[in-house]
Design an enzyme around this catalytic site. Structure first.
Site, PDB file in Angstrom:
ATOM      1  N   GLN A   1       0.821  -1.209   0.000  1.00 44.59           N
ATOM      2  CA  GLN A   1       0.000   0.000   0.000  1.00 44.59           C
ATOM      3  C   GLN A   1       0.857   1.263   0.000  1.00 44.59           C
ATOM      4  O   GLN A   1       0.398   2.336  -0.401  1.00 44.59           O
ATOM      5  CB  GLN A   1      -0.945  -0.006   1.201  1.00 44.59           C
ATOM      6  CG  GLN A   1      -2.026  -1.071   1.134  1.00 44.59           C
ATOM      7  CD  GLN A   1      -2.998  -0.851  -0.011  1.00 44.59           C
ATOM      8  OE1 GLN A   1      -3.438   0.267  -0.260  1.00 44.59           O
ATOM      9  NE2 GLN A   1      -3.332  -1.916  -0.730  1.00 44.59           N
TER      10      GLN A   1
ATOM     11  N   HIS B   1      16.522  -0.420  -6.911  1.00 48.34           N
ATOM     12  CA  HIS B   1      15.157  -0.694  -6.476  1.00 48.34           C
ATOM     13  C   HIS B   1      14.744  -2.121  -6.829  1.00 48.34           C
ATOM     14  O   HIS B   1      13.872  -2.704  -6.169  1.00 48.34           O
ATOM     15  CB  HIS B   1      14.171   0.321  -7.071  1.00 48.34           C
ATOM     16  CG  HIS B   1      13.883   0.139  -8.527  1.00 48.34           C
ATOM     17  ND1 HIS B   1      14.643   0.715  -9.525  1.00 48.34           N
ATOM     18  CD2 HIS B   1      12.912  -0.565  -9.165  1.00 48.34           C
ATOM     19  CE1 HIS B   1      14.143   0.386 -10.703  1.00 48.34           C
ATOM     20  NE2 HIS B   1      13.095  -0.384 -10.513  1.00 48.34           N
TER      21      HIS B   1
ATOM     22  N   ASP C   1       2.755  -0.692 -19.993  1.00 50.31           N
ATOM     23  CA  ASP C   1       1.869   0.022 -19.073  1.00 50.31           C
ATOM     24  C   ASP C   1       2.304   1.459 -18.880  1.00 50.31           C
ATOM     25  O   ASP C   1       1.484   2.381 -19.013  1.00 50.31           O
ATOM     26  CB  ASP C   1       1.819  -0.687 -17.717  1.00 50.31           C
ATOM     27  CG  ASP C   1       0.846   0.004 -16.772  1.00 50.31           C
ATOM     28  OD1 ASP C   1      -0.360  -0.284 -16.863  1.00 50.31           O
ATOM     29  OD2 ASP C   1       1.282   0.859 -15.977  1.00 50.31           O
TER      30      ASP C   1
ATOM     31  N   ARG D   1      -1.395  -4.910 -30.270  1.00 51.40           N
ATOM     32  CA  ARG D   1      -1.018  -5.559 -31.533  1.00 51.40           C
ATOM     33  C   ARG D   1       0.137  -6.538 -31.320  1.00 51.40           C
ATOM     34  O   ARG D   1       0.138  -7.642 -31.871  1.00 51.40           O
ATOM     35  CB  ARG D   1      -0.641  -4.498 -32.561  1.00 51.40           C
ATOM     36  CG  ARG D   1      -0.291  -5.039 -33.936  1.00 51.40           C
ATOM     37  CD  ARG D   1       0.044  -3.902 -34.889  1.00 51.40           C
ATOM     38  NE  ARG D   1       0.423  -4.394 -36.204  1.00 51.40           N
ATOM     39  CZ  ARG D   1      -0.419  -4.561 -37.213  1.00 51.40           C
ATOM     40  NH1 ARG D   1      -1.697  -4.283 -37.045  1.00 51.40           N
ATOM     41  NH2 ARG D   1      -0.005  -5.013 -38.383  1.00 51.40           N
TER      42      ARG D   1
ATOM     43  N   LYS E   1       6.228  -7.912 -40.019  1.00 49.15           N
ATOM     44  CA  LYS E   1       5.440  -6.756 -40.461  1.00 49.15           C
ATOM     45  C   LYS E   1       5.148  -5.790 -39.310  1.00 49.15           C
ATOM     46  O   LYS E   1       4.706  -4.662 -39.536  1.00 49.15           O
ATOM     47  CB  LYS E   1       4.134  -7.223 -41.102  1.00 49.15           C
ATOM     48  CG  LYS E   1       3.186  -7.919 -40.154  1.00 49.15           C
ATOM     49  CD  LYS E   1       2.004  -8.566 -40.874  1.00 49.15           C
ATOM     50  CE  LYS E   1       1.100  -7.537 -41.494  1.00 49.15           C
ATOM     51  NZ  LYS E   1      -0.110  -8.157 -42.100  1.00 49.15           N
TER      52      LYS E   1
ATOM     53  N   THR F   1      12.552  14.258 -18.351  1.00 53.50           N
ATOM     54  CA  THR F   1      13.723  15.140 -18.224  1.00 53.50           C
ATOM     55  C   THR F   1      13.402  16.575 -18.646  1.00 53.50           C
ATOM     56  O   THR F   1      14.292  17.322 -19.035  1.00 53.50           O
ATOM     57  CB  THR F   1      14.911  14.601 -19.044  1.00 53.50           C
ATOM     58  OG1 THR F   1      14.584  14.663 -20.452  1.00 53.50           O
ATOM     59  CG2 THR F   1      15.262  13.179 -18.663  1.00 53.50           C
ATOM     60  N   HIS F   2      12.146  16.954 -18.585  1.00 49.60           N
ATOM     61  CA  HIS F   2      11.740  18.333 -18.878  1.00 49.60           C
ATOM     62  C   HIS F   2      12.618  19.288 -18.069  1.00 49.60           C
ATOM     63  O   HIS F   2      12.932  19.036 -16.886  1.00 49.60           O
ATOM     64  CB  HIS F   2      10.269  18.504 -18.509  1.00 49.60           C
ATOM     65  CG  HIS F   2       9.684  19.827 -18.877  1.00 49.60           C
ATOM     66  ND1 HIS F   2       9.970  20.988 -18.188  1.00 49.60           N
ATOM     67  CD2 HIS F   2       8.799  20.184 -19.852  1.00 49.60           C
ATOM     68  CE1 HIS F   2       9.300  22.000 -18.720  1.00 49.60           C
ATOM     69  NE2 HIS F   2       8.578  21.539 -19.731  1.00 49.60           N
TER      70      HIS F   2
END
Length: 471
Positions: free
Chosen positions: A52, A144, A210, A229, A246, A267-268
């Site tokens: 949690q 991690h 994801d 796909r 393909k 990385t803005h």
């Protein structure tokens, strides 16, 4: 192969395809994948304080300060990876189950690895692991992934979850599959199963499926990549997952979309400025709060999450004043100032070494204010398609059609000429921690570029308006 022990339902008989099993499970509605069904075994892990905790870890760290919608957590991402891992392994079982011996033990271990793959993640996305810890513990190899494995053991012991040792071993190996702690291929049975959650072989995995879709949606960005796909057409050949030839453009779009997210979100320039400030706040508070003192002890580490910022911000302790002041600056948008950036010339990439604050300070010409290293922050941003300077398609195996048993590789000369021929980018950004030093640091940065490359590699000079800004 052994089976999971259980107390609600026999693991070997647990199958979501039956109505009976659906009745014994719970479901949550996810805004990306729709209904996600959770069986009794998985709920034993989910309904713990350790799992949690992921609700209090924002998936994108401080990116929500620039993209307000990016407040989704590692909790929902973990549920998404669990669901996609199940969809993927069920698809392979239905199409290749007899041929490759895929059984319920395989299905559940893959799903459990997907659920728990980030359970040991640090606060603020990858900032804790890549920016903070290396400055606290020089030479630390903490990851991690390894903490996730340690946390799984702790959850099992702490909550007395009955699970067979062989199953637990398999789950932990799958979590580590793309890390430097991965077991060698020769020790794995059904190696292709280890590529579903964390693919160290070629980077195509449901973790990316994801987060690419989830992050794009949360930030309000378009996402043309269709993972469905690939999942519908993938096939096991020679103990590895292969894809139709393909579909190579779809795979390329996976890596290209990931690179775009790195450039525009993760990385803005403003996000990195805020991250520098958070790192400095954590460093200043570390000795007093012992933030990094339990990174190898899962029984204490699980108590650390993004709320450490609120703890610092609201604590009255004098020892935390510098950290509090930095957080207050973030709240009031008084950020470290972005001075300028340049892309490392393509012919210099192979020999590139990270630029440091010392490099900038040493490039200052005499006269004017004297810069100090602590006034400057430098971000060396690496963006690639997961394989460094190499084409990611080269590490992937394809097949012509479902009648063919031959695996194919697609080389650079056989792909669309519209695709890039360079697969990595290196951007150097410099920040001033004090607004009145933007001009001096910008000038020193330009001098560094001239000294290093013989040209000013930046696109344009720092705007005069920024240089003139004072406190």
């Amino acid at each position: 192969m052994g089976a999971f022990c259980n107390d609600d339902i026999a693991f070997s008989n647990f199958n979501f395809d039956s109505f009976q099993d659906l009745r014994s499970s719970k479901h949550v509605y996810d805004n990306v994948h729709g209904n996600i069904y959770l069986g009794p075994l998985f709920l034993k892990f989910i309904d713990t304080e350790q799992f949690q905790r992921l609700r209090d870890l924002k998936q994108l760290g401080m990116a929500h300060m620039v993209y307000p919608g990016a407040v989704h957590s590692r909790y929902e991402h973990s549920l998404g990876v669990y669901w996609l891992a199940g969809e993927a392994v069920h698809k392979l079982k239905n199409s290749h189950g007899l041929e490759h011996g895929i059984d319920h033990f395989d299905v559940q271990t893959v799903k459990l690895a997907g659920l728990l793959h980030d359970v040991g993640h640090g606060p603020f996305s990858h900032l804790f692991e890549r920016e903070f810890l290396p400055m606290v513990h020089k030479g630390s190899e903490w990851s991690h992934e390894q903490m996730s494995v340690d946390m799984v053991d702790h959850i099992v012991d702490e909550h007395h979850i009955e699970i067979e040792s062989e199953a637990l071993k398999r789950v932990k190996e799958m979590i580590l599959a793309s890390s430097k702690y991965a077991t060698t291929k020769s020790t794995r049975e059904k190696h292709f199963l280890y590529d579903i959650v964390a693919n160290g072989r070629n980077g195509i995995d449901v973790d990316k499926f994801d987060y690419i879709v989830r992050d794009s949606r949360a930030c309000g960005l378009g996402c043309n990549f269709q993972f469905q796909r690939l999942m519908e057409t993938m096939r096991v050949m020679g103990d590895e997952i292969c894809y139709r030839a393909k579909d190579y453009l779809t795979i390329h779009k996976l890596f290209a979309t990931r690179a775009d997210l790195y450039r525009t979100v993760y990385t803005h320039a403003k996000v990195k400025a805020i991250e520098f400030m958070v790192v400095d706040a954590l460093l200043n508070a570390n000795n007093y709060l012992e933030i990094a003192s339990h990174i190898y002890d899962p029984s204490q580490y699980w108590k650390l999450d993004d709320t450490i910022i609120k703890t610092i911000e609201t604590a009255p302790d004098h020892e935390l004043k510098e950290s509090r002041d930095l957080i207050l600056r973030i709240r009031r948008r008084d950020l470290y100032q972005f001075c300028n950036e340049y892309a490392v010339p393509k012919d210099q990439l192979d020999n590139f070494k990270d630029v440091t604050a010392q490099d900038i300070v040493c490039s200052q010409k005499s006269g004017g204010v004297a810069l100090k290293e602590e006034d400057v922050a430098v971000s060396n941003v690496r963006i690639d398609l997961t394989r460094g300077k190499h084409n990611p398609l080269e590490s992937i195996k394809f097949f012509k059609d479902y009648e063919s048993d031959e695996k194919l590789s697609i080389t650079d000369d056989r792909i669309s000429h519209l695709l890039p021929t360079s697969y990595q980018d290196m951007i150097v950004r410099v920040y001033s921690k004090k607004p009145e030093l933007v001009g001096a640091i910008s000038e020193a940065f330009e001098n560094f570029q001239l000294k290093t490359y013989g040209i000013k590699a930046q696109v344009h000079s720092t705007p005069d308006k920024k240089k003139r800004r004072i406190c």
